[in-house]
Each structure stands twice: as C-alpha cells, then as structure tokens.
Design an enzyme around this catalytic site. Structure first.
Site: not given
Length: 678
Positions: A258, A297
């Site tokens: 990720e 994020c």
C-alpha cells in the site's frame, strides 16, 4: 529528561536498543526523546520462533477461537488506550487524530473479530466457493479450500498510524492463523511498542504469535521462504526496492503493498455554491488537509472542481483553513498539530516547492503562520497550503508529486469526461471521492475512473450524516489501489484474511470433501442418529446425520386452499389452459412455497426441544413442477454446525424434496438455532 529506550520483542524476549540505534525526536518540541533499533537482532531466530512456535499455536485454534482472541485483545487495548493517547501526543497528533489512529485500530480488530465469528467456520479449513461437480454422477467433485500459510507475516508499517497501521494488518493475519513480525517506522515506533506491550502483557496471545522490530529488519527479508509474506505500507520508491529484491522474486514471496498515491476529490457539476453538496465538499477537503497534519495515505492531494466554481471553492476553503488553530496537540483548542518530525517537514517543503513550479500557492505561507502553545521554529509545524493549478492538462508534477503533509492542489475541469481524465492521471490511487447529488454523475465517474482507484467514495445530502469520510478506510471494504498505489489490497473483511492463506483445489469423492471441509457434501455417507434430529441438541448432532420422511400426496384441494389462503392465485396454479401454454408447466401445478411448507410439516418435531428457531432458508431452487396427484418426500441432513454464543449455535441443514419417481423437485439449506443443552 532521560531518553526512552524503545525495545524489540524477538523470540520471546524484550531486547534493548543496541548498536545502530537511532535517535527519535519529539514532533512538538524538536527535542530528542527516545532511541530505538538494534543491529544485533537474530533475524533467523525470529523467523524460526514464528514458524515453529507461533504458527502451530495459532493453527491449533479454530477461526472462531482466533476471533474470540481478537475481540478480547481489542477490549483490553480499549481499556488501556489512555496511555497510548498520552504517548502519541509526541508524534504531533491531536486528540482527534488519536481517534483515527488508536480508536480506529481497535475498532478494526473488533470488526475482524465479528466477521471471523459470523462469516468463517468454527473450523481449521475455510471453504472458498461452492462444490464443483467434476463427473456425471457426482462421485468425483472439486472444492477450493484455504489454509494458513506455514511461515511468518512480516509487516512493514508507515510512521503516520503507529497503532491503526499495525492492527489493520495484525487482525486479519492472526485470524488467518499466521504469526506476525511487526516492523513499525522508527519515527513513531514508541507508540507501537507500547501497544505491543499491552497486548503481550494481557496473556491473550499464544507464544510466538507476535514479535516486534523497532529499527531495521537486517537481512530478514533475504531469509524468507515461499510460506512467508511481506505486507508493506510506505513510499513507492521503498516498495519498489523491497519487492524487486532477487530473493523475493526468485521465491515468489507474497508482497502486498500500500503505497503513496495522488488521491483526488471531484466536486460534481451539480454541486454549486449554496447547495449542501458544495458545503460538504469544502468540509471534506478541509478535514483531509488538516487531520493528522495531512499525513494520511488517503488524504486529498488533488481537488477537481468545475471551472466556473474554482474561485468559489478557493474562497470557501481558504476561509475554513484560516480558522484552523495550529499548535500544541494537547491543547483542546488545537485543530492541527505538528508533522511527525522536522525531517518530514523539510520533505514536505521540498515537494511543495516542486508543486509551486506548476501551481500558485493561494493559501498558507510556511514562513509566516501562527502556532499556539509551541515553538514554531523547533517543532515540525506547517500551515495548510492550498495551490491552484490553472493548466492541469499541461502540468505533470501536480499529478505525480505527493507532499505528504497539509498540502493540496485545486484545478478546474471543463466537463465530466475531463474530470475523469484528470483524476486518472494520478496513475492509480487508494481513493477518489465524488460529491454529487446526481446518480448519473456517480455512474459516469464509477465507469470511467473505477479501474484507476481502489475505492470511490460518493457523498451528498442523503448520506452525509452517516458517512465516514473520504479518508477513512473501513475494515469491511478493501483498502489498496492499482498502479502507483501499489497494486495490493488490505482489509475488505474476509478478503483481507485470504492474503495470509493458501487457496488449494481439492478433488475427490463426496466423503473425502466432507472429511476435509467438515461440511456435508451431497453424495457423502449419511448417518442415522436414532432419535429424531430435532430432539438432539447442538453438540449431539453429527455432520451427515439424516432424516428421511414418508411420501405425502399433493391434491388439487391443497393447491386451491393454499392459493385462496395466501392470495397467490397466479394462473399457473389456478388456470389449466393458461398453465399448459406456459413452457415450464404441464398444467396446473403446486406453489413452490406450498411444497416448502409441506416439507416443514413432514420433518418437524412439534414438541419443545433444543431447536429454538428457524432463522431462514438459503439457496432455494425449484427444479421440477409438482401436479395434483404427485407425491413428495423429504431428506433432511445436518450439513454444517456453527456455534454462535455460549448457549446455542446455528445448524445448517441440507434439504431435498423428491417426487414419487425419485426426481429432485426442490433443494435448499435450512438454518436453525439449536441449544447446546437439551
């Protein structure tokens, strides 16, 4: 003030920082507060401890055992979270930020605990999909199963979420039955270490299930096997370096990433100033720019608005940003704290300078802003910075440069196709959002942008009161994205658990599949329990135990009575000529639900007993019509048993109805709740 010594937990022992230890600064004061890291950790010993002790201990538990463990761990962390709050202020996070990281991580564990109990079996094998019939008679079948991988899951986490980042990976890993070695980012590892201590001291984790590396992993990744896995969160550059290592590639070691991404939000063409959607859009962008000081994020890095609304968005967003109090995260009035470190602050300023070559800064001056209750020069503080890119088609860096802080760039779009093209120029993201009240706008964006984004979040006046926000990955939904975002997926309920298991195609007879999956497969041996199965409690019932009923004839009077009583006078049941014109029926036929009702009456035991309730039917199919004069009989078989609490469990019964010629008429699964004690 003495430095905190941040230890690692390796092969069952706490190990203090040693050679190679790194100093960690307080994000608010800039002072060195801790040291972490030890180049002397024995990577092979840690892997062996996980494989030889942690793995067997976890695999001895069923999915439900592990789910109960997760629930207890989450409850224990919840009781101790104030200590995590107190320590986490040093990362620059506010109390509101703690709710995202600490409470969010604990909540994620609770969700996986619940899903483990409700969606996975109380067994050691997970059945993936339906049985496949591989032969004409059904004597040779196929079934996909999932079993835990036999290695260690190495979790490499980012600095921005020292608790959530660990728990969102740890929960599905432990639920799968795989031990974990957690390596948090050094900058905030002191918070992760405390969370690990709390969990280990609870006594809830079996030995070897969890280890911690505060500092570098050394050569651990070079020692992994095909049974190990790496789950990484961080920058695209670091992910590329790790996943392309020859050892990782040669051994096909699972690597889930990720990575950073240029997430975007689109203001729908219908969301003009004065509409609830316009106000919601401004609120969402503001939140994503300031929560965790923009160090998320999933934060909104690019803002797309209709060209005619760009100035209005800049004005409204700037007004809201100007009211954001920056300062000591412990203060109740503070709405945005510091970045995690001064080195991160410098990195954000460097990236902002790159963006400034293609976009004009329209709000936020890093050289002139107020900080309350802290020293702006010593702490890692920055103001929210909003840029405006007047030529998003000609720009490049605004679409490939992420300033991982309170920085975002607004740009105008001509029409919805243009907006989709712009949002996709990020090259793959974790999330894109669309604020619109027009369902057709939502559909067009979903079709045009879905392939480039792991999640698309739609919100408007109808859902805004209960929505969780653009930047909130939920444990129920997948978290990840294609391309720049890493190409991986985390979370997503049971989907996240599957990353830590191996899917295997099993082929064999019905008895073989029944033995492996602990779920009765049609064609497998049936058992005679002696007494009526409805008189036997949950624990007494055996998989495969079967009841066969005598035949019952269906009459025309039955069909007409049922039709008039229920009001279902559909022509196939009441009009002979019309029914004969129907290609599916030979003439008037019995209602399917009449047959199901008759079946219940044929297999039920009416007296009070361990069967507490009928909770539903699954997979109901009608295969052959039944006319008046035909007869039906029922086969009732214990297919699967799943405990639900301390008093009762769910029994799934496989039910078939056949006619006087032995032809299959109907088939379904019956669900009942059965008491543990008769």
């Amino acid at each position: 003030m003495s430095l905190l010594e941040i230890n690692s937990f390796a092969a069952g022992s706490w190990i203090a920082p040693g050679t190679g230890a790194r100093e960690i600064e307080n994000a608010v004061s800039g002072e060195v507060m801790a040291r972490a890291g030890n180049d002397g950790l024995d990577a092979q010993a840690m892997l062996d401890h996980a494989v030889n002790i942690g793995g067997p201990n976890l695999r001895a538990m069923t999915f439900h055992d592990r789910a109960r463990m997760l629930k207890a761990l989450a409850a224990h962390l919840n009781e101790k979270k104030q200590a995590l709050y107190d320590l986490s202020f040093a990362t620059g996070a506010t109390q509101a930020d703690h709710m995202i990281d600490i409470d969010g991580g604990i909540g994620t564990m609770f969700v996986f605990a619940s899903k483990g109990r409700r969606e996975m079996p109380d067994a050691h094998v997970y059945l993936d999909g339906d049985v496949e019939q591989l032969s004409r008679s059904g004597s040779f079948l196929g079934q996909h199963i999932c079993t835990p991988m036999r290695g260690a899951a190495v979790h490499i986490n980012a600095f921005n979420f020292p608790v959530w980042g660990m728990l969102e990976k740890l929960a599905p890993t432990l639920l799968a039955g795989m031990p974990a070695i957690v390596k948090p980012a050094t900058a905030t590892c002191y918070v992760t270490e405390l969370a690990v201590r709390i969990m280990l001291e609870s006594g809830l984790l079996p030995e070897g299930a969890l280890q911690l590396v505060t500092g570098g992993l050394g050569d651990m990744l070079d020692r992994l096997t095909c049974q190990d896995m790496v789950s990484f969160t961080g920058s695209a550059d670091t992910a590329l370096k790790l996943r392309s290592a020859p050892h990782i590639l040669k051994n096909s070691i699972r690597f889930v990433a990720e990575q950073d991404s240029l997430n975007a939000s689109i203001l729908g063409p219908d969301a003009t100033p004065g509409t609830p959607e316009f106000d919601l859009f401004v609120k969402e962008v503001h939140r994503e720019m300031t929560a965790k000081a923009g160090q998320k994020c999933t934060a909104i890095r690019r803002i797309m608005a209709p060209q005619a609304q760009v100035d209005a968005v800049i004005e409204a967003l700037s007004a809201r940003l100007s009211k954001t109090v920056i300062g000591d995260p412990r203060a109740e009035t503070t709405r945005m704290g510091a970045l995690v470190s001064n080195s991160q602050k410098r990195d954000v300023l460097e990236k902002a300078q790159i963006l400034g070559a293609e976009a004009e800064r329209v709000f936020g001056d890093p050289e002139n802003f107020d900080v309350q209750g802290a020293d702006a020069d010593k702490g890692a503080f920055l103001p929210p910075m909003l840029f405006h890119c007047a030529d998003p088609d000609g720009a490049q860096r605004v679409h490939d440069t992420e300033a991982f802080g309170p920085v975002s760039t607004i740009m105008g779009y001509r029409d919805l196709d243009h907006a989709v093209a712009l949002v996709n120029r990020g090259g793959g993201s974790l999330v894109a959002s669309v604020i619109t009240h027009d369902p057709e706008v939502a559909r067009e964006v979903a079709l045009g942008a879905g392939a480039f984004h792991g999640r698309i979040y739609f919100n408007n006046r109808d859902s805004m009161k209960e929505s969780t926000g653009h930047g909130s990955p939920l444990p129920h939904m997948v978290h990840g994205g294609p391309g720049r975002a890493g190409g991986g997926e985390e979370l997503g309920g049971v989907r996240g658990v599957m990353h830590y298991m191996q899917r295997t195609a099993i082929q064999g007879s019905p008895d073989i599949l029944t033995a492996i999956g602990r779920q009765w497969v049609p064609g497998a041996a049936e058992k005679d329990g002696g007494a009526h199965p409805f008189t036997r409690n949950f624990h007494e019932l055996e998989i495969g135990e079967t009841l066969h009923t005598p035949l019952r004839q269906v009459t025309l009077e039955d069909i007409e009575t049922f039709a008039h009583f229920t009001g279902d006078t559909f022509y196939a049941h009441m009009d002979e000529d019309a029914a004969q014109r129907n290609p599916f029926f030979p003439g008037r036929v019995a209602h399917g639900y009449l047959l199901i009702s008759f079946a219940a009456g044929m297999f039920v035991e009416p007296n009070e007993g361990p069967v507490l309730a009928n909770t539903g039917l699954d997979n109901l199919r009608f295969m052959k019509p039944v006319q008046s004069g035909d007869s039906i009989k029922v086969r009732l078989t214990v297919k699967k048993k799943t405990p639900r609490n301390e008093e009762y469990g769910e029994v799934r019964w496989h039910v078939t109805l056949t006619n006087q010629d032995g032809e299959l008429v109907a088939e379904y699964d019956l669900l009942t709740m059965n008491a543990f004690q008769s």
